[in-house]
Design a protein around this motif. Structure first.
Motif, PDB file in Angstrom:
ATOM      1  N   LYS A 197       0.835  -1.206   0.000  1.00 15.96           N
ATOM      2  CA  LYS A 197       0.000   0.000   0.000  1.00 15.96           C
ATOM      3  C   LYS A 197       0.869   1.255   0.000  1.00 15.96           C
ATOM      4  O   LYS A 197       2.004   1.246   0.473  1.00 15.96           O
ATOM      5  N   GLU A 207      -2.379   6.117   1.633  1.00 17.08           N
ATOM      6  CA  GLU A 207      -3.552   5.265   1.817  1.00 17.08           C
ATOM      7  C   GLU A 207      -3.637   4.766   3.264  1.00 17.08           C
ATOM      8  O   GLU A 207      -4.692   4.732   3.878  1.00 17.08           O
ATOM      9  N   GLU A 251      -4.630   7.491   5.722  1.00 15.22           N
ATOM     10  CA  GLU A 251      -6.049   7.876   5.646  1.00 15.22           C
ATOM     11  C   GLU A 251      -6.874   7.075   6.642  1.00 15.22           C
ATOM     12  O   GLU A 251      -7.861   7.572   7.192  1.00 15.22           O
ATOM     13  N   ASN A 252      -6.470   5.785   6.825  1.00 14.94           N
ATOM     14  CA  ASN A 252      -7.283   4.894   7.658  1.00 14.94           C
ATOM     15  C   ASN A 252      -6.676   4.562   9.016  1.00 14.94           C
ATOM     16  O   ASN A 252      -7.314   3.911   9.836  1.00 14.94           O
ATOM     17  N   HIS A 253      -5.428   4.946   9.214  1.00 18.02           N
ATOM     18  CA  HIS A 253      -4.759   4.625  10.479  1.00 18.02           C
ATOM     19  C   HIS A 253      -3.975   5.829  10.958  1.00 18.02           C
ATOM     20  O   HIS A 253      -3.653   6.728  10.183  1.00 18.02           O
ATOM     21  N   TYR A 260      -0.725   0.598  11.766  1.00 17.76           N
ATOM     22  CA  TYR A 260      -1.252  -0.292  10.723  1.00 17.76           C
ATOM     23  C   TYR A 260      -0.514  -1.621  10.742  1.00 17.76           C
ATOM     24  O   TYR A 260      -1.121  -2.687  10.728  1.00 17.76           O
TER      25      TYR A 260
END
Lengths: 234, 282
Positions: free
Chosen positions: A209, A213, A216-218, A224
């Motif tokens: 990844k 990216e 954005e989520n972690h 992560y």
């Protein structure tokens, strides 16, 4: 973005046990990519296969458009443990070796890196501490003008201050189009450098990844990465 | 990519460091041995005899000649030492990551490694012969007795062109046998090493020392057996191909060279295959 490295269907076994199984990986030029995974996941083996020093694998490894090992070796620079030199070899003799055999080795570049790392040319390898030896290896690696730099846990023995200094300078040492693949356990320290992350888990590429990216989520790349192993720890 | 000649040159340079050390040790050891020999024999008579003739050469002349003799004798030991060292060094270098990372094909690197050892061996021999020749030349220059003795040795030994040609042919064929045998020795060490490595890497018992030892022993026995069978085949073939009782003087030497060359090519090809496919950097 041009593909620099393309690995297709790579299987690598030792003593009848799979180390890497069905690995497919594509890396673009100009990126700094972390290769993460727990101890024994296969990170070093993957780098050794790419570098052509691990043999007897199946699948395809293509670098800068070439598949042959000698061609790949000419286009990459791998952190070498200096096993080919005796303990009493001086740093300047090591440099002479690299200069005479690698056409892309720049003595001027090495000299700048050497001064940055505070290494003396007259020092012998057995006079270097573990950290100094690793600094020398990094200097030799980046003194070559390669398309792909493979750094296999390059900072293990280096003190925190020097480590930070080197990490912050890495981006200055590489050409714009060169790619760095770095495996390291100090995830947080290298995270600011990174463009992408590749996770090796279960003998294959578990995830690949971009850091944008992930962020954005972690909260962080480390969060992560640790999250992937949370269930196993319980 | 790097050229074969650059890699060869670097490997030759590495091996020559040991050659120079061996030659230096030979010179020093020979001087010490000569002094011990001369002092234990109370300096000798300072005389050299050939047939019924004796020549006064003095103690210094005696030292020069004995030194030449001792150095010549020591060549046997220095050769053996270099042989063993270079056999181990070839295999060690072949597995070092520093060398395996060089952008050159495995086959070219393997050949450069073996040939650099061979050329270093020749260089070592020539260097030692040159030192002995210089010693004798010095003796001829400073000692009248040695000069007269040398003159006597070479007087009346006029050789015809045919005799000179035969001597030259014999020396060349003999030298080729030595060189091809040296290469064969390196190749045999390599084959045993690579087969062992391939077998150990293939077997599922990674860390088991006993199994590893067993593999080495079994392979060694199988290897020696296979080699003796091959040599028997060659021996039978040469008996069939020509009749030794009617062979010309150098026929056996030509045949030996051919046999060695064939073995070198076959084992060399096998080694290159094994090295390229199975031998990983440490």
């Amino acid at each position: 973005m041009t593909n620099l490295l393309k690995i297709t269907g790579l299987n690598y076994k030792k003593n009848q046990k799979y180390i890497l199984r069905d690995v497919n990986l594509t890396l673009d030029e100009g990126k700094i990519i972390a290769l993460l995974g727990e101890n024994g996941a296969g990170k070093t083996s993957l780098m050794r296969v790419i570098a052509g020093v691990a043999k007897n694998y199946s699948g395809q490894v293509e670098l800068a458009g070439g598949k042959e090992e000698a061609f790949r070796k000419a286009h990459l620079s791998f952190t070498d443990g200096l096993s080919g030199f005796g303990d009493t070899t001086k740093i300047k003799e090591v440099v002479n070796f690299y200069e005479s055999l690698y056409s892309d080795f720049s003595e001027n570049e090495f000299d700048e890196l050497r001064k940055f790392m505070k290494l003396d040319l007259d020092m012998r390898l057995n006079q270097l501490s573990r950290g100094m030896r690793e600094k020398l290896i990094i200097a030799l690696t980046f003194a070559r003008k390669a398309d792909l730099y493979l750094l296999d846990e390059p900072f293990g023995g280096i003190d925190a201050m020097a480590r930070k200094k080197i990490i912050n300078s890495i981006i200055l040492w590489k050409e714009d189009k060169a790619t760095i693949l770095i495996s390291d356990h100090f995830v947080n320290e290298i995270s600011t450098l990174l463009d992408e992350v590749v996770i090796i888990k279960n003998q294959t590429v578990f995830a690949h990844k971009s850091t944008d990216e992930i962020r954005e989520n972690h909260e962080s790349i480390e969060e992560y990465y640790e999250g992937l192993y949370e269930d196993e720890g319980e | 990519m790097i050229s074969f000649s650059k890699v060869f040159k670097e490997l030759f340079h590495v091996k020559n460091r040991v050659v120079h050390m061996i030659v230096l040790l030979n010179a020093v050891a020979s001087i010490i041995l000569t002094l011990i020999m001369l002092t234990s024999s109370n300096g000798g008579k300072g005389q050299i005899s050939t047939g019924s003739r004796a020549y006064e050469i003095g103690n210094f002349g005696g030292f020069i000649l004995v030194l030449a003799g001792v150095m010549a004798m020591m060549i046997f030991f220095t050769s053996a030492f270099y042989f063993i060292w270079s056999s181990v060094a070839n295999e060690k270098i072949g597995r070092q990551q520093t060398w395996q990372l060089l952008p050159i094909s495995s086959s070219k690197f393997y050949l450069a490694n073996i040939l650099s050892s061979l050329v270093s061996y020749i260089y070592m021999g020539l260097l030692q012969v040159a030192i002995i020749a210089l010693d004798l030349l010095f003796g001829i220059m400073v000692s009248d007795g040695i000069r007269k003795w040398v003159n006597y040795i070479f007087s009346g030994t006029e050789l015809s062109n045919v005799e000179v040609a035969e001597i030259a042919q014999g020396l060349i064929l003999g030298a080729l046998i030595v060189l091809l045998s040296t290469i064969l020795w390196y190749l045999l060490i390599g084959i045993y090493h690579y087969l062992t490595r391939a077998a150990i890497e293939f077997m599922p018992f990674a860390g088991n020392k006993f199994i590893t030892f067993l593999i080495r022993v079994v392979l060694l026995v199988a290897f020696i057996y296979a080699l003796s069978m091959i040599l028997n085949v060659f021996s039978d073939a040469s008996r069939i191909i020509f009749d030794p009782s009617r062979a010309q003087a150098f026929d056996t030497m030509y045949l030996a060279n051919l046999q060695l060359l064939i073995l070198d090519i076959v084992f060399g090809g096998l080694n290159i295959f094994l090295y390229s496919r199975f031998v990983e950097a440490k």
